[in-house]
Design a protein around this motif. Structure first.
Motif, mmCIF file in Angstrom:
data_model
loop_
_atom_site.group_PDB
_atom_site.id
_atom_site.type_symbol
_atom_site.label_atom_id
_atom_site.label_comp_id
_atom_site.label_asym_id
_atom_site.label_seq_id
_atom_site.Cartn_x
_atom_site.Cartn_y
_atom_site.Cartn_z
ATOM 1 N N LEU A 1 92.296 49.252 61.858
ATOM 2 C CA LEU A 1 91.942 50.592 62.307
ATOM 3 C C LEU A 1 93.057 51.219 63.141
ATOM 4 C CD1 LEU A 1 88.160 50.169 63.258
ATOM 5 C CD2 LEU A 1 89.103 51.485 61.364
ATOM 6 N N LEU A 2 93.651 50.394 64.048
ATOM 7 C CA LEU A 2 94.742 50.910 64.875
ATOM 8 C C LEU A 2 95.967 51.258 64.037
ATOM 9 C CD1 LEU A 2 94.472 48.534 67.970
ATOM 10 C CD2 LEU A 2 93.948 50.981 67.881
ATOM 11 N N LEU A 3 96.241 50.446 63.003
ATOM 12 C CA LEU A 3 97.357 50.740 62.122
ATOM 13 C C LEU A 3 97.120 52.050 61.369
ATOM 14 C CD1 LEU A 3 100.040 49.935 60.828
ATOM 15 C CD2 LEU A 3 98.729 48.600 59.131
ATOM 16 N N GLY A 4 95.871 52.247 60.906
ATOM 17 C CA GLY A 4 95.555 53.498 60.218
ATOM 18 C C GLY A 4 95.717 54.708 61.123
ATOM 19 N N VAL A 5 95.253 54.558 62.382
ATOM 20 C CA VAL A 5 95.410 55.645 63.341
ATOM 21 C C VAL A 5 96.885 55.935 63.580
ATOM 22 C CG1 VAL A 5 95.060 56.309 65.750
ATOM 23 C CG2 VAL A 5 93.185 55.261 64.455
ATOM 24 N N GLU A 6 97.690 54.866 63.699
ATOM 25 C CA GLU A 6 99.123 55.047 63.938
ATOM 26 C C GLU A 6 99.794 55.736 62.751
ATOM 27 O OE1 GLU A 6 103.098 52.399 65.060
ATOM 28 O OE2 GLU A 6 101.243 51.418 64.425
ATOM 29 N N GLU A 7 99.481 55.309 61.535
ATOM 30 C CA GLU A 7 100.100 55.901 60.355
ATOM 31 C C GLU A 7 99.739 57.380 60.216
ATOM 32 O OE1 GLU A 7 98.801 53.474 57.160
ATOM 33 O OE2 GLU A 7 100.353 51.936 57.447
ATOM 34 N N GLU A 8 98.447 57.694 60.439
ATOM 35 C CA GLU A 8 98.035 59.081 60.319
ATOM 36 C C GLU A 8 98.623 59.933 61.447
ATOM 37 O OE1 GLU A 8 96.565 60.464 57.804
ATOM 38 O OE2 GLU A 8 96.424 58.535 56.799
ATOM 39 N N THR A 9 98.788 59.332 62.617
ATOM 40 C CA THR A 9 99.420 60.071 63.716
ATOM 41 C C THR A 9 100.881 60.372 63.396
ATOM 42 O OG1 THR A 9 97.941 58.992 65.309
ATOM 43 C CG2 THR A 9 99.930 60.041 66.182
ATOM 44 N N LEU A 10 101.587 59.372 62.852
ATOM 45 C CA LEU A 10 102.974 59.600 62.459
ATOM 46 C C LEU A 10 103.071 60.659 61.353
ATOM 47 C CD1 LEU A 10 104.357 55.944 62.457
ATOM 48 C CD2 LEU A 10 104.877 57.764 64.088
ATOM 49 N N ARG A 11 102.130 60.589 60.427
ATOM 50 C CA ARG A 11 102.122 61.579 59.356
ATOM 51 C C ARG A 11 101.897 62.982 59.920
ATOM 52 N NH1 ARG A 11 97.427 61.808 54.663
ATOM 53 N NH2 ARG A 11 98.103 63.749 53.675
ATOM 54 N N LEU A 12 100.934 63.076 60.856
ATOM 55 C CA LEU A 12 100.670 64.363 61.479
ATOM 56 C C LEU A 12 101.877 64.842 62.283
ATOM 57 C CD1 LEU A 12 98.615 66.588 62.054
ATOM 58 C CD2 LEU A 12 97.795 65.229 64.003
ATOM 59 N N SER A 13 102.563 63.913 62.944
ATOM 60 C CA SER A 13 103.740 64.266 63.725
ATOM 61 C C SER A 13 104.852 64.798 62.827
ATOM 62 C CB SER A 13 104.222 63.044 64.518
ATOM 63 O OG SER A 13 105.408 63.338 65.210
ATOM 64 N N ARG A 14 105.065 64.153 61.679
ATOM 65 C CA ARG A 14 106.096 64.630 60.751
ATOM 66 C C ARG A 14 105.757 66.032 60.225
ATOM 67 N NH1 ARG A 14 105.724 59.291 58.724
ATOM 68 N NH2 ARG A 14 104.580 60.026 56.901
ATOM 69 N N TYR A 15 104.473 66.251 59.960
ATOM 70 C CA TYR A 15 104.067 67.550 59.457
ATOM 71 C C TYR A 15 104.299 68.638 60.508
ATOM 72 C CZ TYR A 15 101.245 71.145 57.244
ATOM 73 O OH TYR A 15 100.820 72.312 56.672
#
Length: 536
Positions: free
Chosen positions: A351-365
């Motif tokens: 779950l934490l990895l998913g949150v991190e990946e989606e946060t990074l994705r949101l940050s790139r966007y």
């Protein structure tokens, strides 16, 4: 004073009523210009022509008298026919007919017995004189007519050349100033005088363009120009010796502008058609101004439509690309808060990895949106001397962290060449290329990044082993939201558009090539110029 008052009143009447019927007929340009007859170009005899005609006839008399002991009487008449022909060819129909009459009288007076009288003693002399009169008149008429036709042809050719040149220059004109220059220059050329263009500025008319450039207008000229603009009429210029402005002013259809023309030493071939030719030039000029206005409106409408389409695409992208990672982040955080004690260590890590990946994705966007806004706003770049290896290496490391396990190779340049660039934006541009290469290739395919230094430029290549890009999409690959046209791809489609904007802002170029090997693969190439350092 009474005479001048009457003349002024007549000019006011002419100005109020606009062009006369004859002037209106000449202003209908095109066919009427080319339908003038040759006789209209013939002029009544003038002193130079009369003197020349008399000299030519006198020369014919002297030759006939000098050769009468050598030539038979029957050969004297052709000498006078030649004289009539010469005069007709030079001065036209009327002078030719006059020369024929003079030849008839001179032959009778000097060569027919009894001489130095207009009496005729023998019947055969009467026949000779009759034949001479008929032949000389016919010769003068035909030769003069041919001259007039030739003058008409030359006049038509000259006018067509002028109109063709005007059309050519107006067709090449890209702005209002160019169109106005064409009108002023050609009006001055056909009139052999002055031409001026006045525009409204601060509530009054001022000279914008003139021929000659230092032309100055008097109070009467400005008053006539004001009247032409205010009443939307053609103000006819005063004739030489009359009071008032010598300019004829023509109002233009837009911009409150007016064009004035003052005749000078016009060529004879255009004196009769100067008004019609000027009206043609003015109409073509106004049509060119209208074309430019419509083109400008169409361009503004296209830009507005493109801006609206970009705004709609951006809102659509925001509704999807922000909601998806936010929903994943919210779901992961909620699960950890509500069920964290019941979940095992591995589940919590996922779950934490998913949150991190989606946060990074949101940050790139969000980064892409910020960079796009910065480029659109024209914010000045923070340029500095940069080793291109550094931002490229930083972009590759970011991509490796974003896509762990994906083979991403990099080959840096051995050169120490520096470029003038914004290191942060350059790293973002390269990262966007690597990110695009990873997303559009298989999970096991390799992505290669290389930096090559040339004598004048740095070349950065990013290639993958994916399926490639269809040829019809290569041309619009760097447009915003282009990826949205591909339903198989995720993301907003901003990365390549932002990369292209960054590269162009840095003075470089970007291109795409596909396929590159075995029917597949894509290579993105960025070329950045190497700036020359100036000595301190």
């Amino acid at each position: 004073m009474r005479r001048h008052g009457a003349m002024h009143k007549d000019r006011v009447k002419r100005m109020d009523s606009g062009p006369t019927a004859a002037q209106k007929s000449r202003m209908k340009v095109g066919v009427p210009l080319l339908q003038e007859t040759g006789m209209k170009l013939s002029r009544w005899p003038r002193p130079p022509g009369l003197v020349t005609s008399a000299l030519v006839i006198a020369a014919a008399v002297l030759m006939a008298r000098g050769l009468e002991t050598v030539l038979p009487p029957a050969t004297r008449a052709p000498l006078f026919l030649v004289a009539v022909l010469v005069v007709s060819v030079r001065y036209g129909v009327w002078m030719g007919i006059g020369a024929a009459s003079a030849a008839f009288l001179a032959y009778n007076f000097f060569l027919i017995e009894p001489r130095y009288t207009f009496r005729v003693a023998r019947f055969d002399d009467i026949a000779t004189l009759t034949v001479l009169l008929i032949a000389a008149s016919t010769t003068g008429l035909l030769a003069g007519r041919l001259k007039d036709v030739a003058d008409v042809a030359r006049s038509r050719a000259w006018m067509l050349e002028q109109l063709a040149e005007v059309s050519r220059r107006l067709g090449l004109a890209a702005d209002r100033d160019s169109v106005e220059a064409v009108m002023v220059d050609h009006l001055a050329a056909i009139d052999g005088g002055d031409a001026v263009l006045l525009v409204q500025e601060g509530g009054r008319l001022v000279v914008k363009r003139a021929h000659p450039p230092k032309l100055e207008l008097g109070p009467q000229d400005l008053q006539a120009a004001e009247q032409a603009v205010r009443r939307r009429i053609v103000v006819i210029g005063a004739a030489p010796g009359e009071e008032g402005s010598g300019f004829t002013f023509h109002p233009l259809t837009e911009g409150g502008a007016v064009v004035g023309r003052r005749r000078g030493a016009m060529p004879p071939r255009v004196r009769a058609h100067g008004d019609a030719l000027a009206e043609t030039i003015l109409r073509q000029g106004q049509a060119a101004l209208e074309r430019l206005r419509l083109a400008r409106n169409a361009e503004e409408a296209g830009i507005k439509a493109e801006r609206e389409a970009l705004r709609a695409a951006l809102l659509s992208s925001l509704s999807h690309d922000l909601r998806t990672p936010l929903a994943a982040i919210l779901g992961g955080v909620s699960s950890l808060r509500e069920f964290g004690a019941e979940l095992g260590a591995e589940a919590r890590a996922d779950l934490l990895l998913g949150v991190e990946e989606e946060t990074l994705r949101l940050s790139r966007y969000v980064d892409n949106l910020l960079h796009l806004t910065r480029l659109k706003a024209g914010v000045e770049l923070r340029l500095d001397w940069v080793d291109p290896n550094d931002p490229v290496h930083g972009a590759v490391e970011r991509a490796r962290r974003a896509y762990p396990g994906r083979p991403i190779g990099v080959e840096l340049s051995d050169s120490r060449a520096l470029i003038r660039a914004d290191a942060v934006l350059l790293e973002q541009a390269v990262f966007n290329l690597v990110d695009n290469a990873v997303k559009f290739s298989g999970s096991e395919s390799r992505v290669c990044v290389s930096v090559v230094s040339g004598p004048d430029a740095i070349v950065v290549d990013v290639s993958n082993e994916g399926p490639g890009i269809p040829a019809d999409k290569l041309a619009r690959l760097f447009e915003p939201f282009e990826r949205k046209r591909d339903e198989r791809a995720d993301g907003a489609g901003l990365g390549l558009a932002i990369t292209a904007g960054i590269v162009q802002a840095l003075g470089g170029t970007i291109s795409a090539e596909s396929p590159i090997a075995d029917g597949g693969g894509t290579r993105m190439t960025v070329v950045l110029p190497i700036a020359k350092r100036t000595p301190a």
